[in-house]
Design a protein around this motif. Structure first.
Motif, short mmCIF file in Angstrom:
data_model
loop_
_atom_site.label_atom_id
_atom_site.label_comp_id
_atom_site.label_asym_id
_atom_site.label_seq_id
_atom_site.Cartn_x
_atom_site.Cartn_y
_atom_site.Cartn_z
N LYS A 10 6.96 -2.55 14.49
CA LYS A 10 7.28 -2.43 15.91
C LYS A 10 8.53 -3.22 16.29
O LYS A 10 8.96 -3.18 17.45
CB LYS A 10 6.10 -2.93 16.75
CG LYS A 10 4.86 -2.05 16.62
CD LYS A 10 3.73 -2.56 17.50
CE LYS A 10 2.52 -1.63 17.43
NZ LYS A 10 1.40 -2.11 18.28
N ASP A 11 9.10 -3.93 15.33
CA ASP A 11 10.27 -4.75 15.56
C ASP A 11 11.37 -4.39 14.57
O ASP A 11 11.07 -3.92 13.46
CB ASP A 11 9.92 -6.24 15.43
CG ASP A 11 8.83 -6.66 16.40
OD1 ASP A 11 9.11 -6.71 17.60
OD2 ASP A 11 7.69 -6.91 15.95
N PRO A 12 12.64 -4.64 14.92
CA PRO A 12 13.72 -4.37 13.97
C PRO A 12 13.50 -5.10 12.64
O PRO A 12 12.97 -6.21 12.60
CB PRO A 12 14.96 -4.89 14.71
CG PRO A 12 14.61 -4.78 16.15
CD PRO A 12 13.15 -5.10 16.23
N VAL A 13 13.93 -4.45 11.57
CA VAL A 13 13.75 -5.00 10.22
C VAL A 13 14.95 -5.86 9.86
O VAL A 13 16.10 -5.45 10.01
CB VAL A 13 13.58 -3.85 9.21
CG1 VAL A 13 13.47 -4.39 7.79
CG2 VAL A 13 12.36 -3.00 9.57
N LEU A 14 14.68 -7.08 9.39
CA LEU A 14 15.76 -7.97 8.96
C LEU A 14 16.36 -7.47 7.66
O LEU A 14 15.65 -6.99 6.77
CB LEU A 14 15.24 -9.39 8.76
CG LEU A 14 14.74 -10.14 9.99
CD1 LEU A 14 14.24 -11.52 9.60
CD2 LEU A 14 15.82 -10.25 11.06
N VAL A 15 17.69 -7.60 7.54
CA VAL A 15 18.41 -7.19 6.34
C VAL A 15 19.05 -8.42 5.72
O VAL A 15 19.87 -9.09 6.36
CB VAL A 15 19.49 -6.14 6.67
CG1 VAL A 15 20.22 -5.72 5.40
CG2 VAL A 15 18.87 -4.93 7.37
N LEU A 16 18.69 -8.73 4.48
CA LEU A 16 19.26 -9.85 3.74
C LEU A 16 20.07 -9.32 2.57
O LEU A 16 19.74 -8.28 2.00
CB LEU A 16 18.16 -10.77 3.19
CG LEU A 16 17.48 -11.76 4.13
CD1 LEU A 16 16.69 -11.06 5.22
CD2 LEU A 16 16.55 -12.68 3.32
N THR A 17 21.12 -10.04 2.23
CA THR A 17 21.86 -9.72 1.02
C THR A 17 21.24 -10.50 -0.14
O THR A 17 21.34 -11.72 -0.21
CB THR A 17 23.35 -10.07 1.19
OG1 THR A 17 23.90 -9.23 2.21
CG2 THR A 17 24.11 -9.84 -0.11
N GLY A 18 20.57 -9.78 -1.00
CA GLY A 18 19.86 -10.40 -2.12
C GLY A 18 18.96 -9.37 -2.77
O GLY A 18 18.83 -8.24 -2.30
N SER A 19 18.31 -9.73 -3.84
CA SER A 19 17.42 -8.82 -4.56
C SER A 19 16.06 -8.77 -3.87
O SER A 19 15.77 -9.51 -2.93
CB SER A 19 17.24 -9.31 -6.00
OG SER A 19 16.50 -10.53 -5.99
N GLY A 20 15.20 -7.90 -4.37
CA GLY A 20 13.85 -7.84 -3.85
C GLY A 20 13.13 -9.17 -3.99
O GLY A 20 12.34 -9.55 -3.12
N THR A 21 13.41 -9.89 -5.06
CA THR A 21 12.78 -11.19 -5.25
C THR A 21 13.18 -12.17 -4.16
O THR A 21 12.40 -13.04 -3.78
CB THR A 21 13.13 -11.75 -6.64
OG1 THR A 21 12.68 -10.83 -7.64
CG2 THR A 21 12.46 -13.10 -6.88
N SER A 22 14.40 -12.03 -3.64
CA SER A 22 14.80 -12.91 -2.53
C SER A 22 13.94 -12.67 -1.31
O SER A 22 13.64 -13.60 -0.55
CB SER A 22 16.28 -12.71 -2.19
OG SER A 22 16.50 -11.48 -1.51
N ALA A 23 13.50 -11.42 -1.11
CA ALA A 23 12.60 -11.13 0.00
C ALA A 23 11.23 -11.75 -0.23
O ALA A 23 10.61 -12.28 0.70
CB ALA A 23 12.47 -9.62 0.18
N LEU A 24 10.75 -11.70 -1.47
CA LEU A 24 9.48 -12.35 -1.79
C LEU A 24 9.58 -13.85 -1.54
O LEU A 24 8.67 -14.47 -0.95
CB LEU A 24 9.10 -12.10 -3.24
CG LEU A 24 8.95 -10.65 -3.72
CD1 LEU A 24 8.52 -10.63 -5.19
CD2 LEU A 24 7.94 -9.91 -2.88
#
Length: 384
Positions: free
Chosen positions: A54-68
């Motif tokens: 329901k909210d905008p999705v944050l976008v980070l520059t990094g791999s999937g592991t950085s999201a974890l």
């Protein structure tokens, strides 16, 4: 092979559509200007239905592991008790990340190739009702299992006050998800899987409850401090650090493509691809690691009884330029994995199955020509 054309069927990275390549090859823009602000806002909002957010999705520059890591670093404080559901290598990675940030990790360990059932989680949580968060993996890439996230989220909220945090790296963009209805507080993914981009972007969807927890978390972090990303996005539709501008331009094109096909149709296509692969593999008399009921629509694991998984993988690559993945950790050398997500069609499945038919003849001497492709075509015909 003079043309040296390569065929990629790994569970990440995955093939990139030509129109996405063209979008990424646009002239560079300044990441502190209005053009980038418009780009980022459009990507963050168009990703919302894909993440069921329901909210905008944050976008980070990094791999999937950085999201974890971001999901753990922004929630966990020293000695926080957390539960991590481990159904494979990436569940174990989530547990290790949590331990790195000082959590007391209670692993709910499930045999590889099986899902975590709601009853298993419920029984486990009765002994850990004070946990601050429950971490789960939607698609366990190392095995090809698709965990019942909706049901696990319901159990988590019924028994505890914990946040429910989900790794969706290898399936978001190919599966249904509804963060509110499924009780997901944080959902993360990466760019190089079903979202049809090169590696290099991480995506994090966060609800308001988790956002408040992130704001009050005292753990030390810098680049992955999500408070910085919220502040930059809310104030200027920007990022706190230099973003991968070209990849974000590609992400917008991916959103356009998913919208044009229709998200429901994208989900149905992945179900078709899964069934074609699995029925084709069965026709070759190769055992599948995961049951049909619990199989992922994005990656299929095959466990040859003769221990020739690596030989099959190598022959596919050397003779037919088809790249698939091997097993990881305890399954290394025991399985091979076929990715079928993102920019993948039914015709692509026939390619990899044809390669497998020829490879099985080379490796095992069995004449299985046409058997897998015939079965897959029969499945496809039922959908047309």
């Amino acid at each position: 092979m003079l043309l040296n054309q390569q065929y990629l069927f790994t569970p990440g990275p995955t093939p990139i559509p030509e129109r996405v390549k063209l979008a990424m090859n646009q002239p560079m823009i300044g990441h502190r200007g209005q053009a980038f602000a418009q780009l980022l806002e459009e990507v963050s909002t168009r990703l919302m239905p894909i993440f069921g957010s329901k909210d905008p999705v944050l976008v980070l520059t990094g791999s999937g592991t950085s999201a974890l890591e971001a999901a753990a670093a922004n929630i966990i404080e020293e000695n926080d008790p957390v539960v991590v559901i481990v159904t494979g290598a990436f569940g174990e990675r989530f547990a290790t990340i949590c331990e790195t940030f000082g959590a007391i990790v209670h692993r709910l360990t499930i045999p590889w190739g099986e899902i975590c059932t709601p009853d298993q989680l419920e029984n486990f949580l009765h002994a850990h009702k004070d946990c601050k968060a429950v971490f789960a993996t939607y698609c366990e890439t190392s095995t090809g299992v698709l965990n019942p996230i909706k049901e696990l989220g319901a159990v988590t909220k019924r028994i505890t006050d914990a946040l429910f945090i989900v790794d969706g790296v290898s399936c978001i963009g190919a599966v249904p998800v509804d963060m509110a209805a499924w009780n997901i507080d944080i959902l993360v993914s990466g760019s190089q899987k079903a979202l049809m981009l090169p590696p290099g972007l991480a995506f994090i969807a966060v609800n308001q409850i988790a956002r408040e927890r992130i704001q009050s978390c005292s753990s030390k972090r810098f680049y992955l401090d999500l408070n910085r990303y919220f502040a930059s996005y809310d104030k200027e539709k920007s990022t706190p650090f230099t973003p991968a501008v070209s990849l974000i331009a590609g992400a917008l094109e991916v959103c356009y493509m998913i919208e044009e096909e229709g998200l429901e149709q994208v989900i149905q296509r992945h179900q078709l691809l899964k069934t074609m692969v699995r029925e084709g593999i069965k026709a070759l008399e190769l055992p599948l690691l995961v049951s049909d009921e619990h199989a992922s629509p994005t990656v299929t694991s095959v466990k040859p009884l003769n221990g020739k998984a690596n030989q099959i993988k190598k022959t596919l690559q050397d003779k037919y330029s088809i790249t698939i993945a091997g097993g990881q950790k305890k399954l290394k050398g025991e399985i091979f994995r076929i990715g079928h997500m993102g920019y993948c069609t039914s015709f692509d499945i026939l390619k990899v199955l044809t390669g497998l038919e020829m490879t099985i003849h080379t490796v095992e001497g069995r004449n299985v020509f046409g058997q897998a492709t015939k079965k897959a075509e029969e499945v496809w015909r039922e959908y047309v």
